[in-house]
Design a protein around this motif. Structure first.
Motif, mmCIF file in Angstrom:
data_model
loop_
_atom_site.group_PDB
_atom_site.id
_atom_site.type_symbol
_atom_site.label_atom_id
_atom_site.label_comp_id
_atom_site.label_asym_id
_atom_site.label_seq_id
_atom_site.Cartn_x
_atom_site.Cartn_y
_atom_site.Cartn_z
ATOM 1 N N ARG A 27 -86.776 32.186 -122.099
ATOM 2 C CA ARG A 27 -87.939 32.415 -123.117
ATOM 3 C C ARG A 27 -87.963 33.710 -123.658
ATOM 4 N NH1 ARG A 27 -90.577 27.983 -119.797
ATOM 5 N NH2 ARG A 27 -91.161 26.648 -121.018
ATOM 6 N N PRO A 28 -88.358 34.280 -124.943
ATOM 7 C CA PRO A 28 -88.345 35.406 -124.637
ATOM 8 C C PRO A 28 -88.919 36.164 -124.146
ATOM 9 C CG PRO A 28 -88.604 34.234 -127.270
ATOM 10 C CD PRO A 28 -88.436 33.120 -125.800
ATOM 11 N N SER A 29 -90.726 36.314 -124.188
ATOM 12 C CA SER A 29 -91.311 37.369 -122.207
ATOM 13 C C SER A 29 -90.187 37.249 -121.934
ATOM 14 C CB SER A 29 -92.283 36.163 -122.418
ATOM 15 O OG SER A 29 -92.092 34.873 -122.006
ATOM 16 N N ALA A 30 -89.543 36.159 -121.180
ATOM 17 C CA ALA A 30 -88.434 36.867 -119.882
ATOM 18 C C ALA A 30 -87.734 37.402 -120.314
ATOM 19 C CB ALA A 30 -88.449 35.207 -119.013
ATOM 20 N N ARG A 31 -86.640 37.163 -121.311
ATOM 21 C CA ARG A 31 -85.746 38.237 -121.905
ATOM 22 C C ARG A 31 -86.155 39.210 -121.905
ATOM 23 N NH1 ARG A 31 -83.728 35.076 -126.067
ATOM 24 N NH2 ARG A 31 -83.421 33.101 -125.521
ATOM 25 N N GLU A 32 -87.875 40.041 -122.312
ATOM 26 C CA GLU A 32 -87.956 41.083 -122.959
ATOM 27 C C GLU A 32 -88.278 41.635 -121.541
ATOM 28 O OE1 GLU A 32 -90.690 40.397 -125.546
ATOM 29 O OE2 GLU A 32 -89.746 39.672 -127.564
ATOM 30 N N ARG A 44 -80.297 32.153 -126.840
ATOM 31 C CA ARG A 44 -80.571 30.782 -127.395
ATOM 32 C C ARG A 44 -82.045 30.312 -127.554
ATOM 33 N NH1 ARG A 44 -76.358 30.883 -130.073
ATOM 34 N NH2 ARG A 44 -75.529 28.292 -130.765
ATOM 35 N N ASP A 45 -82.896 30.361 -127.845
ATOM 36 C CA ASP A 45 -85.083 29.993 -128.139
ATOM 37 C C ASP A 45 -84.517 28.615 -127.119
ATOM 38 O OD1 ASP A 45 -87.231 30.233 -128.586
ATOM 39 O OD2 ASP A 45 -87.390 30.054 -130.326
ATOM 40 N N PHE A 65 -78.332 28.861 -117.964
ATOM 41 C CA PHE A 65 -80.067 28.928 -117.029
ATOM 42 C C PHE A 65 -81.408 29.984 -118.173
ATOM 43 C CE2 PHE A 65 -77.182 33.128 -118.540
ATOM 44 C CZ PHE A 65 -78.320 34.161 -118.855
ATOM 45 N N CYS A 66 -81.516 29.486 -116.588
ATOM 46 C CA CYS A 66 -83.162 30.005 -117.488
ATOM 47 C C CYS A 66 -83.775 31.344 -116.724
ATOM 48 C CB CYS A 66 -84.225 28.928 -117.749
ATOM 49 S SG CYS A 66 -84.572 28.267 -116.460
ATOM 50 N N HIS A 70 -84.978 26.139 -113.750
ATOM 51 C CA HIS A 70 -85.859 24.792 -113.670
ATOM 52 C C HIS A 70 -85.782 23.989 -115.048
ATOM 53 C CE1 HIS A 70 -86.994 25.396 -109.325
ATOM 54 N NE2 HIS A 70 -87.676 26.280 -110.035
ATOM 55 N N GLU A 71 -86.786 23.662 -116.075
ATOM 56 C CA GLU A 71 -86.766 23.236 -116.492
ATOM 57 C C GLU A 71 -85.653 23.344 -118.190
ATOM 58 O OE1 GLU A 71 -89.719 23.932 -115.526
ATOM 59 O OE2 GLU A 71 -90.395 22.193 -114.331
ATOM 60 N N LEU A 72 -85.542 24.512 -118.307
ATOM 61 C CA LEU A 72 -85.404 24.362 -119.265
ATOM 62 C C LEU A 72 -83.996 24.986 -119.540
ATOM 63 C CD1 LEU A 72 -87.791 28.127 -120.340
ATOM 64 C CD2 LEU A 72 -87.278 26.235 -122.019
ATOM 65 N N SER A 73 -83.325 25.432 -118.138
ATOM 66 C CA SER A 73 -81.946 25.309 -118.179
ATOM 67 C C SER A 73 -81.296 24.070 -117.983
ATOM 68 C CB SER A 73 -81.079 26.129 -117.067
ATOM 69 O OG SER A 73 -81.521 25.692 -116.067
ATOM 70 N N GLN A 74 -82.058 23.393 -117.115
ATOM 71 C CA GLN A 74 -81.481 21.790 -117.154
ATOM 72 C C GLN A 74 -82.106 20.399 -117.878
ATOM 73 O OE1 GLN A 74 -84.047 19.671 -112.989
ATOM 74 N NE2 GLN A 74 -83.640 21.803 -111.848
#
Length: 108
Positions: A27-32, A44-45, A65-66, A70-74
């Protein structure tokens, strides 16, 4: 619902995989918050990653990867597999990659 396991890699194996295409689905917040990503990764969003995404591995494996694996990468891995791409996700996500010494770069 089918019962199957998605192809997954541990961080060390993912880092050592030659020629892979890397996709950061955090998620953008995790990247930031981290300010970094894996060198060469495509950002990628995850909320916009869909069936019409132009991402291709051009015959190369795709590693998604996320934040935690978990959910996003899977989800991203499953979607790429539906489209016949050679995709895998990283167990433990970005946290595991960073801990394993993946080459990280600042996010511009």
């Amino acid at each position: 619902m089918p019962d199957f396991d998605l192809p997954a890699l541990d961080a060390d194996t993912a880092i050592a995989m030659p020629g892979a295409v890397w996709v950061d689905l955090r998620r953008p917040s995790a990247r930031e918050a981290s300010g970094r990503t894996v060198a060469g990764a495509t950002l990628r969003d995850p909320t916009a990653f869909g069936h019409d995404d132009p991402l291709t591995g051009e015959g190369r494996p795709i590693i998604v990867f996320c934040a935690h694996g978990h959910e996003l990468s899977q989800f991203g891995c499953a979607l790429l597999l539906v489209h016949k791409r050679d995709a895998r996700y990283v167990r433990g996500g970005f946290e595991a990659l960073a801990a394993a010494g993946a080459p990280l770069v600042p996010i511009a």
